[in-house]
Design a protein around this motif. Structure first.
Motif: not given
Lengths: 422, 422
Positions: A299-306, A340-342
């Motif tokens: 599995s790949i779990d990838l996260r970033h704010f941009d 991502s959400l604001v």
């Protein structure tokens, strides 16, 4: 809603009734349902342990005169009736299911903080204009039924209920079957329709990261939730004898998969300090010491704010894996792609102002973890309040939050919900 | 024993009775016991399927007037009595257990080839001076009870019987319990003492590699068995949340373990073309997509014909792993350390000469896989005869050997055993 550094007299009066001891006591009571011998909690969605936890809270709610209801997705609602009950209510909560090696605060804090607000308002003898509801969303963690956030997804109309009901756990039990068991345990809890108009949603949660603690702040006004992509990668090589198959002729799925892991990790580290990349699941077949691995699924779990940066990295994964396949076949399947959400600035500003008035050190803070608030954000003004989490350790039996921090976050929540309810 | 390019008149006469059709038929009969739907065989040591296979051969042996015996390690012997029965017998065989995804030739060929020699000698009406015994060693594969080669280890005194009897399978069943079930299925098979003096040991086996096929040879005179070391590596990191734990603070056991795999593999490839390195087992905990891996346990299987080279590589493993641990803990446990061995030249020369006389293209060939012959070599003159294995594929349902090759190898074996028995 007032603005600036002041709070309403109603809110002021209610804050005097937010009871930190009662709140802590409730956390310790709830930790009994699914208690692990190491002090942690294993309370899977729709399990017998969760039924016990539901029964406990329903009992208290009824004693306090709160309405209780559920919906076809297994979400559980506690209602403090407002003066104008036909108006959309203000909603607040989180989830009561845990990871298998979970702690005593993740999720349940948001449910119990909202519940404490209902009790404080009742204790203050106040009746707000709008109703206020505390909610426990079904299966946020996704450890029994994958993926998680099922209850809030169904409520927000993000995912069809039928699809959710058909998901099965590792023993082959479907959500529908597990849900029927829960409902039959509570024949007198009314079933309401799925989804409803809501005025706003506020979720309190432990940070699950180290920032508030490191910065010496007690409250986080959550700016948003970082984007997340997940993938499943299947590398197919050829089973062979470890002693006889010449190295040059092997199609070793483990050698190929570990090269992909190493290369993707190195690129992620050089792309951005805060680009999160995790290979949490990595399963080898036939997994025998003297057999060259024929298959690896990881599995790949990838996260970033941009979101753009994250999606750019994600888009490069298939080619990078193909380059490193070394004679093996490789298939990269995208699973989740959540930008991502604001959260709305108005609510976030108000959290910051209230915390300041109440004397709780506050800061803006982004959420690195996903939450049910992601899906509520799509249908109503939504906010999140974070409190510190010791050393950032979460999803672990040693997960810890301080009683005074639970209390502080709930005070901010109480003032905000009271204002929102009018 | 004759030398040069001739064979004895007795051997000549017996060769006329080595029956390729019967031999092939026996292989197809045995493949029924533990037959897989994909055409392969799953016949685990001391299982119900193996009991059926034993019963089948015991029935034929009794009909042909061969002696049948077993020993406390569960080895099974078929005896053609010689003219001087007090002399140490000539022994030949292999094993009848298979890998879970095994084929129809690995192991069982050596048993059936020896059995065919007994039948051919009986059909020829010959009685050799020494007795000749066909043997099926208990649990060569080690897939049910690990590690393998238990029967030949016990026979040769390499490993104490008590230790072997205490080994348990994945269901907790001990070798002692499984063996009792086998023995109770054959109450009339006499139990002889463990170990006995033997004149010589010859094992026929499929090559399990591609060399004979590629070189167009039908018989391999095995020069020896390559050395083997195995290790278990445990990498211990820290479980963490995939969304919130900063990358720089992670102790990710998978990143560390995959770096070790990549580095060791690269060093092995640049050390020697024929240095075999396999990471067959690689198990990740907790193995959940959104959780940073806390632990990886992986196996190393290292083989080479140059014992010094192999041991030098092996000795460097702990430091290399420690270098790449990246904040994780790492423990490297050595398990097996078997040096390479060279079979006696006299027997090997004789195999080459006999094959040449019989018109079977022959070559010297080292064994990359381990065999029971390793342990017999320690107590008696030992030799191995290889036959081609299609594309070198073994330990796989598609494992294939040609009927004419089974026949050719058995003819060479028949001539050699006849000579050795006198």
């Amino acid at each position: 809603m007032p603005s600036g550094r002041e709070i309403t007299p109603e809110a002021e009066r209610i804050l005097g009734h937010v009871n930190g001891d009662r709140l802590w006591q409730r956390h310790m009571e709830l930790a009994r349902f699914g208690a692990r011998s190491d002090g942690g909690v294993d309370r899977q969605a729709l399990s017998a342990e969760e039924i016990e936890a539901r029964a406990h809270l329903i009992g208290i709610a009824r004693a306090r005169g709160f309405g209780v209801a559920t919906d076809p997705a297994g979400n559980l609602f506690f209602r403090l009736q407002g003066r104008e009950p036909h108006l959309p209510p203000v909603l607040s909560g989180s989830h009561m299911d845990s990871q298998p090696t979970g702690g005593r605060f993740d999720g349940i804090y948001g449910v119990l903080a909202a519940f404490e607000v209902l009790e404080a308002i009742r204790d203050a003898g106040h009746t707000p204009r709008r109703s206020i509801e505390a909610v426990a969303w079904m299966n946020e963690e996704g450890s029994r039924f994958a993926p998680g956030m099922m209850g809030s997804e169904a409520f927000a109309g993000v995912r069809p209920l039928d699809e959710i009901l058909g998901v099965r756990d590792a023993d082959g039990v479907s959500v529908a079957t597990a849900l029927a068991a829960v409902n039959s345990a509570f024949p007198d809890v009314p079933l309401r329709e799925l989804g409803q108009p809501i005025e706003a949603y506020v979720e309190a949660h432990i940070e699950q990261g180290p920032v508030l603690e490191a910065e010496g702040r007690v409250v986080g006004a959550v700016t948003g939730i970082q984007g997340k992509q997940t993938y499943r990668v299947t590398v197919t090589g050829e089973e062979a004898h470890a002693g006889t198959k010449p190295m040059a002729e092997r199609r070793d799925a483990l050698i190929a998969a570990s090269a992909m892991v190493q290369r993707l990790h190195a690129i992620a580290r050089s792309t951005a300090e805060d680009l999160m990349l995790t290979f949490g699941r990595f399963t080898v077949s036939p997994n025998a010491p003297s057999v060259v691995p024929a298959k690896v699924v990881f599995s790949i779990d990838l996260r970033h704010f941009d979101t753009g940066l994250m999606q750019g990295f994600g888009a490069a994964i298939p080619d990078l894996c193909a380059e490193l396949a070394g004679g093996c076949g490789v298939v990269v399947e995208p699973l989740v792609d959540a930008p991502s959400l604001v959260f709305p600035e108005a609510l976030r500003d108000r959290i910051r102002d209230i915390a300041a008035v109440l004397g709780h050190p506050v800061m803006d803070l982004a959420s690195a973890a996903g939450h049910d608030a992601r899906h509520l954000h799509a249908i109503a003004p939504t906010a999140m309040i974070f409190i510190p989490c010791h050393q950032g350790i979460s999803h672990h039996p040693t997960e810890r939050a301080e009683p005074e921090h639970l209390h502080a976050g709930t005070r901010v929540l109480a003032a905000l919900l009271t204002e929102l309810a009018g």
